[in-house]
Design an enzyme around this catalytic site. Structure first.
Site, PDB file in Angstrom:
ATOM      1  CG  ASP A 104      24.737  73.575   7.470  1.00 13.13           C
ATOM      2  OD1 ASP A 104      24.405  72.889   8.456  1.00 13.13           O
ATOM      3  OD2 ASP A 104      24.395  74.761   7.334  1.00 13.13           O
ATOM      4  CD  GLU A 134      28.176  73.758  14.803  1.00 16.35           C
ATOM      5  OE1 GLU A 134      27.802  74.615  15.614  1.00 16.35           O
ATOM      6  OE2 GLU A 134      29.082  72.939  15.051  1.00 16.35           O
TER       7      GLU A 134
HETATM    8  C1  NOJ Z   1      24.305  76.269  17.564  1.00 19.64           C
HETATM    9  C2  NOJ Z   1      24.805  76.187  16.195  1.00 19.64           C
HETATM   10  O1  NOJ Z   1      26.167  76.242  16.134  1.00 19.64           O
HETATM   11  C3  NOJ Z   1      24.125  77.194  15.341  1.00 19.64           C
HETATM   12  O2  NOJ Z   1      24.715  77.288  14.102  1.00 19.64           O
HETATM   13  C4  NOJ Z   1      22.748  76.723  15.222  1.00 19.64           C
HETATM   14  O3  NOJ Z   1      22.000  77.595  14.446  1.00 19.64           O
HETATM   15  C5  NOJ Z   1      22.152  76.530  16.601  1.00 19.64           C
HETATM   16  N1  NOJ Z   1      22.986  75.803  17.491  1.00 19.64           N
HETATM   17  C6  NOJ Z   1      20.860  75.804  16.478  1.00 19.64           C
HETATM   18  O4  NOJ Z   1      21.050  74.531  15.935  1.00 19.64           O
HETATM   19  C1  NOJ Z   2      27.819  78.543  15.318  1.00 20.59           C
HETATM   20  C2  NOJ Z   2      28.115  78.599  13.867  1.00 20.59           C
HETATM   21  O1  NOJ Z   2      26.939  78.303  13.166  1.00 20.59           O
HETATM   22  C3  NOJ Z   2      29.210  77.638  13.482  1.00 20.59           C
HETATM   23  O2  NOJ Z   2      29.528  77.819  12.139  1.00 20.59           O
HETATM   24  C4  NOJ Z   2      30.424  77.865  14.330  1.00 20.59           C
HETATM   25  O3  NOJ Z   2      31.389  76.910  14.020  1.00 20.59           O
HETATM   26  C5  NOJ Z   2      30.083  77.819  15.797  1.00 20.59           C
HETATM   27  N1  NOJ Z   2      28.976  78.678  16.108  1.00 20.59           N
HETATM   28  C6  NOJ Z   2      31.258  78.249  16.654  1.00 20.59           C
HETATM   29  O4  NOJ Z   2      31.603  79.573  16.368  1.00 20.59           O
END
Ligand code: NOJ
Ligand code: NOJ
Length: 413
Positions: free
Chosen positions: A185, A188
């Site tokens: 999703d 991520e």
């Molecule tokens: C970084 C991701 O981009 C974020 O969306 C996520 O919640 C954390 N890592 C933990 O998986």
């Molecule tokens: C974490 C977020 O969850 C993700 O959607 C995003 O792409 C990355 N950070 C980078 O901003």
């Protein structure tokens, strides 16, 4: 004493806040800065200038596509040559990376700033990226066609050659052939079928079919349209009596703590596919039910909403979130981009319904965002759910492009 404080509160709280218009200018400048870092391959956009705690010094296809969609919208308003050059540079960099050998091809979510694919462990593929990129480029292609730049469009963006080499066609082929695959999703974290990803794919194929037909690629147009219809059927399964629209189905990798099905992602999906998709109109019953559930839940969940009840509702990603901007063993917070999303939604609803009462709600969402900024124009990823101060990646490009998009769509620019 308390009485005096209550009366004075609005004055104190808003002293020194930038106006929306001032913030827009700073957000635009910040987006440009993050898109033109000197140690980054030209055309790539860093998600944030932050290189540690957290390290967001990468280019995510999703973040960049949304950023460049905002720049295309801005170009549509201003027709300025600086923005146009920036978009051209971005297109070249996307064509470059579309042709790189990476772990999951066009499903690869993030790239090193030298242009190579990031090959560490990560949630991959993420299949929203190619669809969002196609949507941004299709909009730009239409503008170029109107400007008489058909040659450029045929050379770089859309032609019928197979295997596909033009940027938009390459993405549409990927989306059309891979939408049934489980992917991670937009946060991520979970693998499965996502409302956000599917709605982006649905809309990219729908608009892609129209462009393909215009460009004389009728067979491809039929294929894109047929896949779009099938995705449309799949999307109907996400309507849910409890939360209106459920975020993810058929999970094959899951977080054990994420169970409510309520997430801001469907709201973002509606905004990111507007004005093209009409499958889930803003005023349809599932959308209304979903948005109300979202508002009520977050309003209740974050202390900061009760401390400053005169501001709009601070919204996060999802209630069970544990990512605090640095690590995932904590408590999630409101995000600027989610809070802005609700404001943008009110604007789009107002455009449709002409209900002037919504203007007040729009103002409140902007005020909430400006209130929790540092008041110098900086917007990070999150603001603390209790103290209200900013945290997570500083000057997140997505926070700034969300501010820009909300302003443009609210007719304020
Ligand atoms: C970084 C991701 O981009 C974020 O969306 C996520 O919640 C954390 N890592 C933990 O998986
Ligand atoms: C974490 C977020 O969850 C993700 O959607 C995003 O792409 C990355 N950070 C980078 O901003």
């Amino acid at each position: 004493m308390k009485f005096v404080f209550l009366i004075l509160f609005p004055v104190i709280a808003f002293a020194g806040l930038p106006t929306k218009e001032e913030q827009f200018k700073i957000s635009l400048a910040t987006v440009i800065e993050n898109a033109t870092m000197s140690d980054v391959r030209p055309g790539m956009v860093v998600a944030s200038p932050s290189k540690s705690n957290p390290d967001y010094y990468f280019d995510w296809v999703r973040d960049t596509s949304l950023t460049m969609r905002a720049m295309v919208d801005y170009y549509e308003l201003k027709h300025d040559s600086r923005t146009k050059r920036m978009i051209f540079t971005w297109i070249d960099s996307e064509i470059y990376r579309q042709n790189l050998p990476t772990m999951t091809g066009l499903g690869e979510p993030k790239f090193n700033v030298n242009g190579s694919g990031f090959s560490g462990p990560w949630g991959r593929p993420q299949n929203d990226g190619a669809a969002l990129r196609a949507l941004a480029m299709i909009k730009f292609a239409r503008i170029l066609l109107k400007e008489g730049q058909q040659d450029f469009v045929i050379k770089k963006l859309y032609n019928s050659m197979m295997p596909a080499s033009a940027a938009i066609k390459k993405d549409l082929e990927y989306v059309g052939h891979n939408w049934r695959e489980h992917s991670f999703d937009l946060w991520e974290e979970e693998k499965g079928m996502h409302f956000y990803t599917l709605l982006a794919q649905f809309t990219a194929l729908q608009e892609g079919a129209i462009l393909a037909r215009e460009m004389g690629d009728g067979g491809a147009a039929d294929f894109y349209q047929e896949q779009r219809n099938q995705i449309g059927n799949k999307l109907k399964e996400f309507v849910d009596p409890r939360v209106g629209i459920v975020v993810t189905k058929e999970k094959s990798a899951r977080l054990d703590y994420k169970n409510s099905g309520l997430d801001v992602a469907p709201l973002l999906a509606l905004l990111h596919t507007s004005p093209y998709q009409k499958l889930f109109p803003f005023r349809s019953a599932p959308v209304l039910k979903y948005v109300q559930t979202l508002i009520d839940s977050f309003n209740d969940h974050y202390a900061v909403n009760k401390t400053y009840p005169d501001l709009g509702v601070a919204i996060g990603r999802y209630i069970e979130d544990k990512y605090d901007g640095y690590q995932t063993s904590s408590a999630g917070n409101p995000w600027f981009l989610s809070t802005l999303a609700l404001g943008e939604y009110y604007c789009l609803l107002r455009n449709e319904t002409k209900n002037r009462k919504l203007t007040d709600l729009v103002e409140k969402q902007f005020n909430r965002v400006l209130f929790h900024s540092d008041r110098q124009g900086h917007l990070s990823e999150q603001f603390n759910q209790t103290s209200g101060t900013m945290q997570g990646a500083r000057d997140l490009t997505w926070s700034h492009n969300a501010f820009m998009t909300a302003m443009m769509r609210c007719g304020l620019i």
